[in-house]
Design an enzyme around this catalytic site. Structure first.
Site, PDB file in Angstrom:
ATOM      1  N   CYS A   1      14.797   5.079 -12.507  1.00 11.60           N
ATOM      2  CA  CYS A   1      13.508   4.594 -11.992  1.00 11.60           C
ATOM      3  C   CYS A   1      13.634   4.436 -10.481  1.00 11.60           C
ATOM      4  O   CYS A   1      14.678   4.775  -9.923  1.00 11.60           O
ATOM      5  CB  CYS A   1      13.162   3.259 -12.659  1.00 11.60           C
ATOM      6  SG  CYS A   1      14.150   1.889 -12.043  1.00 11.60           S
TER       7      CYS A   1
ATOM      8  N   CYS B   1       0.826  -1.203   0.000  1.00 14.88           N
ATOM      9  CA  CYS B   1       0.000   0.000   0.000  1.00 14.88           C
ATOM     10  C   CYS B   1       0.864   1.258   0.000  1.00 14.88           C
ATOM     11  O   CYS B   1       0.465   2.301  -0.508  1.00 14.88           O
ATOM     12  CB  CYS B   1      -0.906   0.025   1.221  1.00 14.88           C
ATOM     13  SG  CYS B   1      -2.218  -1.195   1.122  1.00 14.88           S
TER      14      CYS B   1
END
Ligand SMILES: [Zn+2]
Lengths: 543, 107
Positions: free
Chosen positions: A490, A210
């Site tokens: 990234c 999450c």
């Protein structure tokens, strides 16, 4: 002897704090007694465990066990509403914080705190102390572990999960034992376990927490609340304990379908439907926000809850208490570990520190040569998704081309670079041009555009990665310098390798004879590494 | 009898990311496609069709692995586990709804 009073008093429980819930015909005094005698364990006191613990405490579950090894954090309070800012400031353990809050709601029940993470070592001993378990954890490995332990110990398991705007809820191992046929009622099989529903775990690259992909508080809250509701239904109906001790009333099935009455008392053909609830707050059709789907039943050859003969026929051995407690099953390995990608060779990778130097110390760039500004810094392509890029730290002057776009469009995702290269030659690239690379055919990137527009939106523009519109002459007019390097970056140095590889493939397809780029590669360790190395320091110390 | 079947295909649980974030797709499949033999196309055919035609993302392995729908994806035919409906062999009918949902694990 005194005469028998004409008016008998109401049972004390009826006028208790639980009055409003035992007014329900499905609950009544008897259901409340079941609740008061029950022992429920909540594993995980996060977004699911928060409302679940509050509601179960309020409902008067006799013993409420709380299990978690983590501490309260401010960044989780948007959904972990059982906790408080004060607890976050003190870094209190979640179980302590939750217990304190639940006690304020109901001090009459017993709380048991397990200040540890669920593991193969502790899970059986702890679950054994309870009648029913709520799995409010956040990763597949723990979910398999809890499910196996519940099957071994014969406990019903209420399992919920949520991420982004979606949630799911399923009741497992329920009933935990087969219920034999009783008078007027067919018996039915025990319910499926987590392994029956999900025999194999998802690939680790699909498992993101999450904290990475986000979660809406009310979404996980709804699922946690529903989990408490399912637990209450099971307990009130007496379905959480082994048969015989509780002859159940007509509303014994917490699942929707009633068992059919067959006079011959043979096990009924009609098993209760096993269902799973899916919730999607952003459902394309709002009528589909909640969906209850029919699930398969128990698998006869399930490694955890299967039948002996079916397992023997397939030469499979069952997961037993010993298998779990002796650590013979490696749950982490079963669910896989997200391994670092190895696509690029070492010569195409640059360390975070060296990369930062190319961006801050022009004279110490990768090639050790003096270039004009753009040449030295090169082009930095950030392949995080658009919203991640927006929210994260970024390299000044970087260009955002999300990996999903690169993987969808292939080499043509880099068309924009042709233009950039030309602009760069003219010295027009500013330090703040985080250009969103949306081409004409690809509107509303990242949003649901409905079924009508789902056709082929992205055409090959067939632009080569040559400096667009720049003549050979113009190019030679620019100072004799090496072409600029292209750095891919990234979050962790995995996606960037894939992106760089796609870029290299594109160049190869274009014919690399006169390709305008210098070194092409990625930044090792991505932003995790960059942030580590970009702490303010004495500028001389890094040299 | 019509020569096509029109169905709704939905992706959720994060799978929609592989389909340009579009969750709901109307598909019309021909009954005369190469490998359907003039019969109604099956769910097995649909999975292949999705992979070959609908999915632009190159991460095919996040949808199909070793020729089968990858672990952790539930396939629901009209809101019912496909295992109850014949899995790959289920023959698609007009207005069928096929939902592919990836397991959630957050909490
Ligand atoms: Zn099972």
């Amino acid at each position: 002897m005194a005469p028998r009073p004409a008016l008998l008093p109401a049972p004390p429980l009826a006028s208790s704090r639980y009055n409003r819930q035992l007014l329900l015909p499905q609950v009544r005094v008897r259901g409340q007694e079941h609740l008061l005698n029950s022992k429920v364990l909540i594993i995980g006191l996060g977004g699911l465990g928060s409302p679940a613990s509050l509601y179960l405490a309020g409902a008067g579950v006799g013993t409420l066990g709380l299990m978690d090894g983590d501490s309260v954090e401010l960044g989780n309070l948007h959904r972990q509403i059982v906790h408080t800012e004060a607890a976050a400031r003190k870094g209190l353990l979640k179980v302590r914080s939750a217990a304190a809050r639940c006690k304020e709601l109901n001090s009459e029940i017993r709380y048991v705190l397990h200040e540890e993470r669920a593991s193969a070592d502790n899970i059986l001993g702890i679950i054994a102390q309870y009648d029913l378990v709520l799995d409010c954890t956040d990763n597949p490995a723990t979910r398999y572990l809890i499910s196996d332990a519940c099957v071994v110990l014969g406990k019903a398991l209420v399992s919920g999960a949520a991420q982004r705007g979606e949630g799911m809820l399923v009741v497992l191992d329920s009933p935990p034992f087969p219920r034999p046929a009783a008078a007027g009622e067919g018996g039915h099989d025990k319910g499926p376990c987590y392994r029956c529903v999900f025999p194999r775990p998802p690939p680790p690259e699909m498992v993101r927490g999450c904290s990475e992909i986000g979660i809406l508080g009310p979404v996980v809250g709804v699922i946690g609340t529903l989990m408490a509701g399912e637990a209450i239904k099971i307990i009130v109906a007496g379905c959480h304990v082994a048969v015989s001790s509780t002859p159940t009333s007509s509303n014994d099935s917490h699942m929707s379908s009633p068992t059919s009455s067959q006079p011959d008392q043979k096990p009924s053909q009609k098993q209760p439907h096993h269902t799973m609830l899916l919730y999607n707050t952003y459902a394309a059709d709002p009528r589909g926000m909640f969906r209850t789907v029919t699930m398969r039943g128990r698998k006869k050859d399930c490694l955890a809850c299967g039948d002996d003969d079916a397992l023997a026929r397939k030469g499979l051995s069952r997961i037993t208490a010993d298998v779990i407690s002796q650590g013979r099953l490696d749950y982490q390995a079963f669910c896989g570990v997200f391994e670092d990608v190895k696509v690029l060779g070492e010569e195409r990778r640059i360390g975070a520190k060296e990369f930062l130097e190319t961006q801050t110390n022009p004279e110490h760039n990768l090639l050790g040569e003096e270039f004009e500004s753009l040449r030295e810094k090169g082009i930095v392509i950030d392949v995080r998704e658009e919203h991640e890029y927006e929210l994260g730290a970024k390299v000044a002057g970087s260009l955002n081309i999300p990996l999903s776009r690169i993987l969808r469009l292939g080499g043509s995702a880099f068309d924009e670079l042709g233009l950039l290269r030309r602009d760069g030659d003219k010295g027009q690239i500013s330090a703040e041009s985080h250009t969103q690379t949306t081409d004409a055919g690809d509107e509303a990137d990242g949003f649901d555009r409905g079924p009508e527009q789902s056709g082929p939106a992205n055409e090959e523009l067939n632009v080569t990665l040559q400096p667009n519109g720049v003549t050979h002459q113009e190019r030679t007019q620019t100072r004799q310098s090496r072409p600029p390097p292209v750095y891919f970056v990234c979050p962790r140095g995995n996606d960037s390798q894939i992106a760089a590889q796609k870029f290299l493939e594109r160049l190869e397809a274009d014919g690399a004879a006169s390709q305008p780029w210098g070194w092409i590669g990625d930044v090792k360790g991505g932003y995790v590494a960059l942030e580590k190395h970009s702490q303010p320091q004495d500028p001389a110390s890094g040299l | 009898m019509s020569d096509t079947v029109t169905i709704t295909v939905e992706f959720s649980g994060g799978l929609e990311m592989l389909f340009d974030h579009v969750t709901k797709h109307e598909l019309t499949l021909s009954k005369h496609a190469a490998d359907t033999d003039g019969k109604a196309p099956t769910v097995g055919y649909l999975v292949k069709y999705i992979c070959d035609q609908l999915m632009k993302d190159s991460r095919k392995e996040l949808f199909v692995l070793d020729g089968a729908v990858r672990p952790g994806i539930l396939v629901l035919i009209n809101d019912s586990d496909w295992e109850l409906e014949g899995e790959h062999e289920y023959e698609l009918q007009n207005r069928d709804n096929i939902l592919f949902v990836s397991t959630l694990h957050g909490g």
